[in-house]
Design a protein around this motif. Sequence first.
Motif, mmCIF file in Angstrom:
data_model
loop_
_atom_site.group_PDB
_atom_site.id
_atom_site.type_symbol
_atom_site.label_atom_id
_atom_site.label_comp_id
_atom_site.label_asym_id
_atom_site.label_seq_id
_atom_site.Cartn_x
_atom_site.Cartn_y
_atom_site.Cartn_z
ATOM 1 N N UNK A 60 -28.843 6.505 10.593
ATOM 2 C CA UNK A 60 -29.432 6.446 9.253
ATOM 3 C C UNK A 60 -28.486 5.788 8.259
ATOM 4 N N UNK A 61 -27.210 6.100 8.344
ATOM 5 C CA UNK A 61 -26.250 5.490 7.422
ATOM 6 C C UNK A 61 -25.985 4.023 7.766
ATOM 7 N N UNK A 62 -26.264 3.632 9.014
ATOM 8 C CA UNK A 62 -26.069 2.240 9.408
ATOM 9 C C UNK A 62 -27.243 1.360 9.003
ATOM 10 N N UNK A 63 -28.363 1.977 8.612
ATOM 11 C CA UNK A 63 -29.544 1.211 8.228
ATOM 12 C C UNK A 63 -29.301 0.473 6.907
ATOM 13 N N UNK A 64 -29.875 -0.717 6.753
ATOM 14 C CA UNK A 64 -29.662 -1.510 5.526
ATOM 15 C C UNK A 64 -30.008 -0.755 4.256
ATOM 16 N N UNK A 65 -31.056 0.078 4.302
ATOM 17 C CA UNK A 65 -31.479 0.777 3.086
ATOM 18 C C UNK A 65 -30.491 1.860 2.640
ATOM 19 N N UNK A 66 -29.540 2.218 3.518
ATOM 20 C CA UNK A 66 -28.554 3.232 3.156
ATOM 21 C C UNK A 66 -27.297 2.625 2.544
ATOM 22 N N UNK A 67 -27.219 1.308 2.518
ATOM 23 C CA UNK A 67 -26.016 0.654 1.999
ATOM 24 C C UNK A 67 -25.759 1.052 0.547
ATOM 25 N N UNK A 68 -24.553 1.511 0.272
ATOM 26 C CA UNK A 68 -24.173 1.888 -1.081
ATOM 27 C C UNK A 68 -24.595 3.284 -1.487
ATOM 28 N N UNK A 69 -25.305 4.002 -0.616
ATOM 29 C CA UNK A 69 -25.755 5.348 -0.952
ATOM 30 C C UNK A 69 -24.754 6.389 -0.445
ATOM 31 N N UNK A 70 -24.542 7.418 -1.241
ATOM 32 C CA UNK A 70 -23.652 8.499 -0.839
ATOM 33 C C UNK A 70 -24.361 9.626 -0.148
ATOM 34 N N UNK A 71 -25.680 9.726 -0.346
ATOM 35 C CA UNK A 71 -26.468 10.791 0.265
ATOM 36 C C UNK A 71 -27.838 10.242 0.632
ATOM 37 N N UNK A 72 -28.313 10.623 1.802
ATOM 38 C CA UNK A 72 -29.632 10.194 2.270
ATOM 39 C C UNK A 72 -30.309 11.365 2.958
ATOM 40 N N UNK B 258 -32.130 12.876 6.300
ATOM 41 C CA UNK B 258 -32.220 12.693 7.749
ATOM 42 C C UNK B 258 -32.877 13.930 8.357
ATOM 43 N N UNK B 259 -33.999 13.731 9.013
ATOM 44 C CA UNK B 259 -34.716 14.839 9.664
ATOM 45 C C UNK B 259 -34.951 16.017 8.717
ATOM 46 N N UNK B 260 -35.343 15.701 7.495
ATOM 47 C CA UNK B 260 -35.704 16.730 6.531
ATOM 48 C C UNK B 260 -34.547 17.385 5.816
ATOM 49 N N UNK B 261 -33.323 16.902 6.039
ATOM 50 C CA UNK B 261 -32.151 17.496 5.382
ATOM 51 C C UNK B 261 -31.384 16.422 4.613
ATOM 52 N N UNK B 262 -30.763 16.827 3.529
ATOM 53 C CA UNK B 262 -29.939 15.913 2.757
ATOM 54 C C UNK B 262 -28.542 15.857 3.393
ATOM 55 N N UNK B 263 -28.082 14.657 3.718
ATOM 56 C CA UNK B 263 -26.763 14.495 4.315
ATOM 57 C C UNK B 263 -25.952 13.522 3.475
ATOM 58 N N UNK B 264 -24.639 13.760 3.441
ATOM 59 C CA UNK B 264 -23.730 12.941 2.657
ATOM 60 C C UNK B 264 -22.760 12.220 3.590
ATOM 61 N N UNK B 265 -21.876 11.429 2.990
ATOM 62 C CA UNK B 265 -20.911 10.678 3.791
ATOM 63 C C UNK B 265 -19.992 11.609 4.594
ATOM 64 N N UNK B 266 -19.737 12.802 4.062
ATOM 65 C CA UNK B 266 -18.902 13.740 4.811
ATOM 66 C C UNK B 266 -19.598 14.172 6.099
#
Length: 276
Positions: free
Chosen positions: A241-253, A255-263
Amino acid sequence: MRADRVRSVLYLPASNARAVEKARTLDCDVAILDLEDAVAPEAKAEARATAAAAVQAGGFGPRLGVRINGLDTPWGLDDLAALKAAGAALIVAPKVETPETVHAITAWLPKGAALWAMIETPRALLTLTEIAEAGGALDGLMLGVNDLAKALGTGPSPDREPFKPWLALLVAAARTHNLLAIDGVYNHIDDTDGLAAEAAQGRLYGFDGKSLIHPSQIAPANAAFSPSEAEVEQARAVIAAFAAPEAEGLGAIRVNGAMVERLHLEQAQALLVRAG
Protein backbone atom coordinates in the motif's frame (compact mmCIF):
# COMPACT_ATOMS: atom_id res chain seq x y z
CA MET A 1 13.52 -4.94 17.45
CA ARG A 2 16.56 -6.79 16.15
CA ALA A 3 16.31 -9.44 13.45
CA ASP A 4 18.41 -12.07 15.29
CA ARG A 5 16.65 -15.43 15.50
CA VAL A 6 16.70 -16.30 19.20
CA ARG A 7 13.17 -17.68 19.46
CA SER A 8 14.28 -20.79 21.33
CA VAL A 9 17.25 -20.70 23.74
CA LEU A 10 17.77 -24.19 25.15
CA TYR A 11 19.82 -24.92 28.27
CA LEU A 12 21.69 -28.24 28.32
CA PRO A 13 23.91 -29.51 31.16
CA ALA A 14 27.52 -29.46 30.00
CA SER A 15 28.17 -32.39 32.34
CA ASN A 16 25.97 -34.61 30.15
CA ALA A 17 28.01 -35.65 27.10
CA ARG A 18 24.97 -37.16 25.38
CA ALA A 19 23.01 -33.92 25.79
CA VAL A 20 25.91 -31.91 24.38
CA GLU A 21 26.13 -34.16 21.35
CA LYS A 22 22.37 -34.06 20.84
CA ALA A 23 22.49 -30.27 20.81
CA ARG A 24 24.26 -30.42 17.46
CA THR A 25 21.07 -31.60 15.75
CA LEU A 26 18.33 -29.75 17.62
CA ASP A 27 16.08 -27.16 15.98
CA CYS A 28 16.58 -24.52 18.66
CA ASP A 29 18.01 -21.18 17.57
CA VAL A 30 20.55 -21.12 20.42
CA ALA A 31 21.96 -23.95 22.55
CA ILE A 32 23.46 -22.96 25.91
CA LEU A 33 25.80 -25.45 27.59
CA ASP A 34 25.28 -24.89 31.30
CA LEU A 35 28.13 -24.90 33.79
CA GLU A 36 26.12 -23.32 36.60
CA ASP A 37 22.84 -24.60 38.09
CA ALA A 38 22.71 -27.86 36.15
CA VAL A 39 26.15 -29.03 37.29
CA ALA A 40 27.07 -30.28 40.78
CA PRO A 41 30.20 -28.77 42.40
CA GLU A 42 32.19 -31.99 42.06
CA ALA A 43 31.44 -32.09 38.32
CA LYS A 44 32.31 -28.46 37.51
CA ALA A 45 35.83 -29.08 36.20
CA GLU A 46 34.80 -31.96 33.94
CA ALA A 47 31.81 -30.03 32.62
CA ARG A 48 34.06 -27.04 31.86
CA ALA A 49 36.39 -29.24 29.86
CA THR A 50 33.46 -30.76 27.96
CA ALA A 51 32.04 -27.34 27.11
CA ALA A 52 35.41 -26.00 25.96
CA ALA A 53 35.97 -29.06 23.78
CA ALA A 54 32.50 -28.67 22.25
CA VAL A 55 33.18 -25.02 21.46
CA GLN A 56 36.49 -25.90 19.81
CA ALA A 57 35.01 -28.78 17.83
CA GLY A 58 32.09 -26.74 16.47
CA GLY A 59 29.63 -28.41 14.14
CA PHE A 60 26.52 -27.21 15.93
CA GLY A 61 23.39 -26.38 13.99
CA PRO A 62 22.16 -23.87 16.57
CA ARG A 63 24.18 -20.90 17.71
CA LEU A 64 26.25 -22.13 20.67
CA GLY A 65 26.80 -20.43 23.99
CA VAL A 66 28.00 -21.38 27.46
CA ARG A 67 26.59 -20.26 30.81
CA ILE A 68 29.47 -19.79 33.23
CA ASN A 69 29.46 -19.82 37.00
CA GLY A 70 29.38 -16.43 38.70
CA LEU A 71 32.60 -14.54 39.22
CA ASP A 72 31.97 -14.69 42.97
CA THR A 73 32.22 -18.51 42.92
CA PRO A 74 35.36 -20.68 42.92
CA TRP A 75 34.72 -21.64 39.28
CA GLY A 76 33.82 -18.44 37.40
CA LEU A 77 37.27 -17.21 36.41
CA ASP A 78 38.41 -20.71 35.45
CA ASP A 79 35.33 -21.01 33.25
CA LEU A 80 36.18 -17.76 31.48
CA ALA A 81 39.83 -18.70 31.00
CA ALA A 82 38.95 -22.06 29.45
CA LEU A 83 36.27 -20.61 27.18
CA LYS A 84 38.51 -17.76 26.06
CA ALA A 85 41.15 -20.31 25.05
CA ALA A 86 38.47 -22.31 23.23
CA GLY A 87 37.26 -19.24 21.33
CA ALA A 88 33.71 -19.14 22.69
CA ALA A 89 31.45 -16.77 20.75
CA LEU A 90 28.67 -16.40 23.32
CA ILE A 91 28.85 -16.31 27.12
CA VAL A 92 25.84 -16.22 29.44
CA ALA A 93 26.59 -14.73 32.87
CA PRO A 94 24.32 -15.53 35.83
CA LYS A 95 23.10 -13.08 38.46
CA VAL A 96 24.58 -9.94 36.94
CA GLU A 97 23.86 -7.03 39.27
CA THR A 98 26.23 -4.25 38.23
CA PRO A 99 27.85 -2.82 35.08
CA GLU A 100 31.21 -3.64 36.67
CA THR A 101 30.44 -7.34 36.22
CA VAL A 102 29.79 -6.73 32.52
CA HIS A 103 33.13 -4.94 32.22
CA ALA A 104 35.00 -7.65 34.11
CA ILE A 105 33.64 -10.45 31.92
CA THR A 106 34.16 -8.45 28.72
CA ALA A 107 37.87 -8.21 29.56
CA TRP A 108 38.09 -12.01 29.45
CA LEU A 109 36.20 -12.62 26.23
CA PRO A 110 37.69 -13.30 22.79
CA LYS A 111 37.38 -10.41 20.36
CA GLY A 112 33.92 -10.35 18.83
CA ALA A 113 32.35 -12.60 21.45
CA ALA A 114 28.93 -11.67 22.87
CA LEU A 115 27.72 -11.57 26.46
CA TRP A 116 24.18 -12.15 27.68
CA ALA A 117 23.50 -10.97 31.23
CA MET A 118 20.98 -12.83 33.37
CA ILE A 119 18.72 -10.57 35.44
CA GLU A 120 17.61 -12.69 38.38
CA THR A 121 17.97 -10.74 41.63
CA PRO A 122 16.08 -7.78 43.15
CA ARG A 123 19.24 -5.70 43.02
CA ALA A 124 19.58 -6.35 39.29
CA LEU A 125 16.05 -5.02 38.76
CA LEU A 126 17.02 -1.78 40.49
CA THR A 127 20.25 -1.42 38.51
CA LEU A 128 18.89 -2.70 35.19
CA THR A 129 19.35 0.63 33.40
CA GLU A 130 23.02 0.79 34.40
CA ILE A 131 23.58 -2.83 33.38
CA ALA A 132 21.92 -2.32 29.99
CA GLU A 133 24.06 0.71 29.18
CA ALA A 134 27.33 -0.94 30.29
CA GLY A 135 28.45 -1.55 26.72
CA GLY A 136 31.45 -3.82 26.19
CA ALA A 137 30.45 -7.24 24.92
CA LEU A 138 26.91 -6.99 26.28
CA ASP A 139 24.47 -8.15 23.60
CA GLY A 140 21.42 -9.41 25.47
CA LEU A 141 19.42 -9.46 28.69
CA MET A 142 17.87 -12.68 29.99
CA LEU A 143 15.22 -12.92 32.69
CA GLY A 144 16.03 -15.56 35.32
CA VAL A 145 12.56 -16.22 36.68
CA ASN A 146 13.24 -19.00 39.17
CA ASP A 147 15.93 -17.24 41.17
CA LEU A 148 14.06 -13.96 40.90
CA ALA A 149 10.81 -15.49 42.20
CA LYS A 150 12.67 -16.99 45.15
CA ALA A 151 14.42 -13.74 46.00
CA LEU A 152 11.26 -11.63 45.67
CA GLY A 153 9.11 -14.14 47.54
CA THR A 154 6.45 -14.16 44.82
CA GLY A 155 3.80 -16.85 44.57
CA PRO A 156 2.72 -18.87 41.53
CA SER A 157 0.42 -17.23 39.00
CA PRO A 158 -0.81 -18.63 35.66
CA ASP A 159 -0.29 -15.28 33.93
CA ARG A 160 2.87 -14.22 35.85
CA GLU A 161 1.08 -11.34 37.53
CA PRO A 162 3.95 -10.57 39.97
CA PHE A 163 6.44 -10.43 37.08
CA LYS A 164 4.61 -8.13 34.69
CA PRO A 165 6.43 -4.92 35.72
CA TRP A 166 9.80 -6.65 35.30
CA LEU A 167 8.87 -8.18 31.94
CA ALA A 168 8.11 -4.73 30.61
CA LEU A 169 11.14 -3.14 32.26
CA LEU A 170 13.62 -5.65 30.85
CA VAL A 171 12.25 -5.24 27.32
CA ALA A 172 12.38 -1.45 27.62
CA ALA A 173 16.00 -1.57 28.78
CA ALA A 174 16.92 -3.92 25.96
CA ARG A 175 15.24 -1.81 23.29
CA THR A 176 16.85 1.38 24.58
CA HIS A 177 20.32 -0.09 24.08
CA ASN A 178 19.70 -2.37 21.06
CA LEU A 179 20.07 -5.55 23.10
CA LEU A 180 18.28 -8.86 22.73
CA ALA A 181 15.54 -9.60 25.27
CA ILE A 182 15.17 -13.27 26.25
CA ASP A 183 12.25 -14.38 28.42
CA GLY A 184 12.68 -16.83 31.31
CA VAL A 185 12.06 -20.56 31.48
CA TYR A 186 8.76 -22.41 31.89
CA ASN A 187 9.23 -25.19 34.42
CA HIS A 188 6.35 -27.54 33.54
CA ILE A 189 7.90 -29.69 30.82
CA ASP A 190 4.77 -31.70 30.03
CA ASP A 191 2.43 -28.70 29.87
CA THR A 192 2.71 -27.76 26.20
CA ASP A 193 -0.35 -25.51 26.29
CA GLY A 194 1.00 -23.63 29.30
CA LEU A 195 4.34 -23.11 27.57
CA ALA A 196 2.64 -21.88 24.41
CA ALA A 197 0.55 -19.41 26.42
CA GLU A 198 3.55 -18.07 28.33
CA ALA A 199 5.62 -17.79 25.16
CA ALA A 200 2.78 -15.87 23.51
CA GLN A 201 2.71 -13.56 26.53
CA GLY A 202 6.46 -13.04 26.23
CA ARG A 203 6.15 -12.10 22.58
CA LEU A 204 3.27 -9.76 23.43
CA TYR A 205 5.56 -7.96 25.88
CA GLY A 206 8.21 -7.64 23.16
CA PHE A 207 10.69 -10.41 23.96
CA ASP A 208 12.76 -11.85 21.11
CA GLY A 209 12.65 -15.42 22.39
CA LYS A 210 12.35 -17.71 25.38
CA SER A 211 14.72 -19.72 27.55
CA LEU A 212 13.93 -23.46 27.51
CA ILE A 213 14.82 -26.44 29.68
CA HIS A 214 13.83 -29.38 27.47
CA PRO A 215 13.97 -30.16 23.72
CA SER A 216 10.19 -30.75 23.68
CA GLN A 217 9.75 -27.02 24.28
CA ILE A 218 11.58 -25.96 21.12
CA ALA A 219 8.74 -26.27 18.61
CA PRO A 220 6.16 -24.32 20.68
CA ALA A 221 8.68 -21.55 21.33
CA ASN A 222 9.69 -21.32 17.67
CA ALA A 223 6.03 -21.12 16.70
CA ALA A 224 5.18 -18.48 19.30
CA PHE A 225 8.04 -16.17 18.32
CA SER A 226 7.58 -16.57 14.56
CA PRO A 227 5.22 -14.30 12.63
CA SER A 228 1.93 -16.01 11.77
CA GLU A 229 0.64 -16.30 8.20
CA ALA A 230 -1.92 -13.59 8.96
CA GLU A 231 0.80 -11.25 10.26
CA VAL A 232 2.94 -11.86 7.19
CA GLU A 233 -0.03 -11.23 4.89
CA GLN A 234 -0.86 -7.95 6.67
CA ALA A 235 2.78 -6.85 6.56
CA ARG A 236 2.92 -7.44 2.82
CA ALA A 237 -0.32 -5.51 2.38
CA VAL A 238 1.07 -2.53 4.32
CA ILE A 239 4.29 -2.52 2.29
CA ALA A 240 2.39 -2.80 -0.99
CA ALA A 241 0.00 0.00 0.00
CA PHE A 242 2.80 2.43 0.80
CA ALA A 243 4.55 1.50 -2.46
CA ALA A 244 1.48 2.46 -4.50
CA PRO A 245 1.69 5.78 -6.40
CA GLU A 246 -1.32 7.20 -4.55
CA ALA A 247 0.50 6.82 -1.22
CA GLU A 248 3.43 9.00 -2.27
CA GLY A 249 3.96 11.81 0.22
CA LEU A 250 1.35 10.49 2.66
CA GLY A 251 2.20 9.76 6.28
CA ALA A 252 -0.90 7.68 6.98
CA ILE A 253 -3.10 5.53 4.76
CA ARG A 254 -5.90 2.98 5.15
CA VAL A 255 -5.05 -0.73 4.80
CA ASN A 256 -7.62 -3.50 5.32
CA GLY A 257 -9.90 -1.19 7.28
CA ALA A 258 -7.21 0.15 9.62
CA MET A 259 -5.26 3.39 9.64
CA VAL A 260 -1.52 2.74 9.30
CA GLU A 261 1.39 5.16 9.47
CA ARG A 262 5.00 5.11 8.32
CA LEU A 263 6.00 3.53 11.63
CA HIS A 264 3.76 0.58 10.74
CA LEU A 265 5.59 0.31 7.42
CA GLU A 266 8.87 -0.01 9.32
CA GLN A 267 7.31 -2.65 11.58
CA ALA A 268 6.03 -4.55 8.55
CA GLN A 269 9.45 -4.55 6.92
CA ALA A 270 11.09 -5.78 10.13
CA LEU A 271 8.49 -8.51 10.51
CA LEU A 272 9.21 -9.89 7.05
CA VAL A 273 12.92 -9.97 7.88
CA ARG A 274 12.16 -12.03 11.00
CA ALA A 275 9.88 -14.30 8.98
CA GLY A 276 12.81 -15.11 6.71
